[in-house]
Enzyme design. Structure first.
Site, PDB file in Angstrom:
ATOM      1  N   ASP A 187       0.897  -1.241  -0.034  1.00  0.00           N
ATOM      2  CA  ASP A 187      -0.041   0.011   0.103  1.00  0.00           C
ATOM      3  C   ASP A 187       0.710   1.216  -0.032  1.00  0.00           C
ATOM      4  OD1 ASP A 187      -2.850   0.988   0.299  1.00  0.00           O
ATOM      5  OD2 ASP A 187      -2.297   1.807   2.101  1.00  0.00           O
ATOM      6  N   ASP A 239     -11.430   0.847  -0.699  1.00  0.00           N
ATOM      7  CA  ASP A 239     -11.529   2.557  -0.123  1.00  0.00           C
ATOM      8  C   ASP A 239     -12.391   2.894  -1.169  1.00  0.00           C
ATOM      9  OD1 ASP A 239      -9.737   2.385   2.058  1.00  0.00           O
ATOM     10  OD2 ASP A 239      -7.926   3.065   0.559  1.00  0.00           O
ATOM     11  N   GLU A 274       1.015  -0.688  -5.039  1.00  0.00           N
ATOM     12  CA  GLU A 274      -0.380   0.328  -5.163  1.00  0.00           C
ATOM     13  C   GLU A 274       0.352   1.956  -5.240  1.00  0.00           C
ATOM     14  OE1 GLU A 274      -1.992   3.394  -4.388  1.00  0.00           O
ATOM     15  OE2 GLU A 274      -1.786   2.953  -2.123  1.00  0.00           O
TER      16      GLU A 274
END
Length: 492
Positions: free
Chosen positions: A293, A393, A340
């Site tokens: 991430d 998200d 990401e």
């Protein structure tokens, strides 16, 4: 090789006891993936969660979440009775996780199982504790102290405990009750990893690869920060001098203040990135593919002075860049990593992702702003990427589409070649599957055509996140067949 998979958090699986777990339902979901012709199961971070319930703010970057331990196995072992489990209130809503009830109910049962297990006498347990001592000892000690302080952040512990003074720990070594508490936390980790690796082995045997997810940062209140202050930008009291976040933009006028401690990259470099190598080696064992991430933080990270109420007055600083990943390849070999790389990317971030060779991410919900140069439109893709309709998200497709402006709605329908939005979720899934992207990952909610009620997380908000649960009959044979047909049609 073209492949596809489904994104579904462990917590979102149906189960008997309030939250998804490594129970028979997880194995049934693997079977569903096989029937649907899938290659991957993507999960969210599996660490132990605290306040806010976010898997991206875990008490340890190594430890697993005790909530996911299958209680049925403990009943089979004779460590719990069916009555023990059935008399606990885990919440009445099968579509939502009630984390407060899970917290009080699960740990009560796990403590009872620990007392009955006599686990310390087992060879397998002893080997687990020995092999994982490099992180497990600190985690168990940290959690035992956290219990003593009734869950409060280590920032407010007494100085001797907060700063790990030797005299304090000598006293704890003589305290039998404290030793039992430390043992309990080691017990939860033994169960977690025993059950997780059994589930992973089952998935791998069936041809399903697990995509794991790790946050770039650790939580401020975590065993990592407490036990290894030298790794982070902390002061003499082990409080951060700067914290992580994102600068103000169109979506957030005051930016995003995450609050995570920042790394002392100069120190990590001096150690040959030893902690990162241990962390990633551990992840490569837990998962077949690792999604990292906020990958841009390795190129540059946003520094916000500790104590600021917003992210408005931060600044960018240089990260370790390619040097870290060169060391990873040298010491750990070639590994499967997804970067990401969402959001506003600078040329140096793009260059870093390209140099690593890791596939980046493409989100179809970001594609339709009537701009043909939009990188998220499939005609702009290269093969080396992973396409999603949305992530944890994002809203679900059915929740997202109604929020678009009139022009963007029309553009989306024209691009998809459909006249209305009745089947918009499946239309977007088809677009992802038909794209040149090597990998397509679809959130389970989009296959189920669910609305915003099934959204996993709304960034920068607290409450009502991370709690969606799938209905027990959702992953049907009919749905598996429908997914299988589409998957094979596009050679995945």
């Amino acid at each position: 090789m073209r492949g596809s998979g489904i994104l579904l958090p462990i917590a979102s699986l149906p189960s008997r006891y309030g939250i998804g777990a490594f129970s028979k339902e997880a194995y049934e979901f693997v079977d569903f993936l096989v029937k649907a012709g899938q290659t991957y199961w993507q999960v969210l971070p599996l660490g132990p969660t605290g306040y806010g319930d976010s898997p991206y703010q875990a008490f340890s970057t190594f430890a697993g979440n005790p909530y996911y331990i299958d209680l049925e196995e403990l009943i089979e072992n004779g460590w719990l009775s069916r009555k023990d489990c059935d008399t606990v209130d885990f919440g009445n809503d099968a579509s939502k996780v009630d984390y407060e009830k899970i917290y009080f109910g699960r740990f009560k049962l796990l403590r009872k199982a620990y007392r009955k297990s006599r686990i310390e006498e087992g060879k397998e347990y002893t080997e687990f504790v020995r092999d994982n001592a490099y992180w497990l000892d600190n985690y168990a000690l940290y959690m035992a102290l956290k219990t003593k302080y009734k869950g409060k952040s280590f920032y407010v512990w007494k100085e001797e405990d907060r700063l790990r003074k030797p005299a304090a720990f000598k006293a704890y070594q003589k305290d039998a009750k404290f030793a039992e508490e430390v043992g309990f936390w080691k017990f939860t980790q033994y169960l977690f990893f025993k059950q997780w690796y059994a589930l992973k082995a089952y998935a791998n045997e069936k041809g399903i690869h697990i995509i794991g997810d790790i946050p770039i940062y650790v939580a401020p209140d975590s065993a990592d920060t407490w036990a290894n202050p030298e790794l982070f930008q902390l002061d003499e009291n082990n409080l951060p001098v700067g914290v992580a976040g994102c600068p103000p933009d169109y979506f957030s006028p005051t930016g995003q203040l995450w609050g995570n401690p920042l790394y002392r990259w100069d120190y990590h470099k001096k150690t040959g990135f030893d902690w990162w190598l241990k962390r990633l080696a551990f992840c490569f064992k837990m998962y077949d593919v690792v999604r990292i991430d906020h990958f841009r933080g390795f190129d540059e990270y946003y520094y916000i002075p500790y104590g600021d109420k917003t992210a408005e007055f931060g600044h960018w600083e240089k990260g370790p860049g390619f040097e870290l990943f060169a060391e990873v390849k040298k010491k750990l070999g070639k590994q499967n990593i997804i970067a990401e790389d969402l959001g506003l990317l600078t040329p140096s971030v793009i260059k870093l992702v390209k140099k690593t060779g890791f596939p980046g991410m493409k989100i179809l919900e970001f594609a339709f702003d009537s701009n043909e140069d939009n990188d998220y439109l499939p005609h702009n893709y290269e093969k080396n990427c992973v396409v999603y309709t949305g992530t944890h998200d994002n809203d679900t497709v059915m929740g997202w589409y109604p929020t678009l402006g009139k022009v963007d709605k029309k553009y989306a329908l024209n691009y998809l070649g459909v006249k209305n939005a009745k089947t918009i979720a499946w239309d977007l899934i088809r677009l992802a599957m038909s794209s040149v992207a090597d990998t397509a990952i679809i959130p389970m909610q989009d296959y189920l055509e669910l609305g915003s009620e099934a959204r996993i997380n709304t960034p920068s908000t607290l409450g009502n996140n991370w709690n969606w649960r799938m209905k027990a009959d959702a992953y049907s044979v009919a749905l598996a067949n429908k997914i299988y047909t589409l998957t094979k049609l596009y050679g995945r």
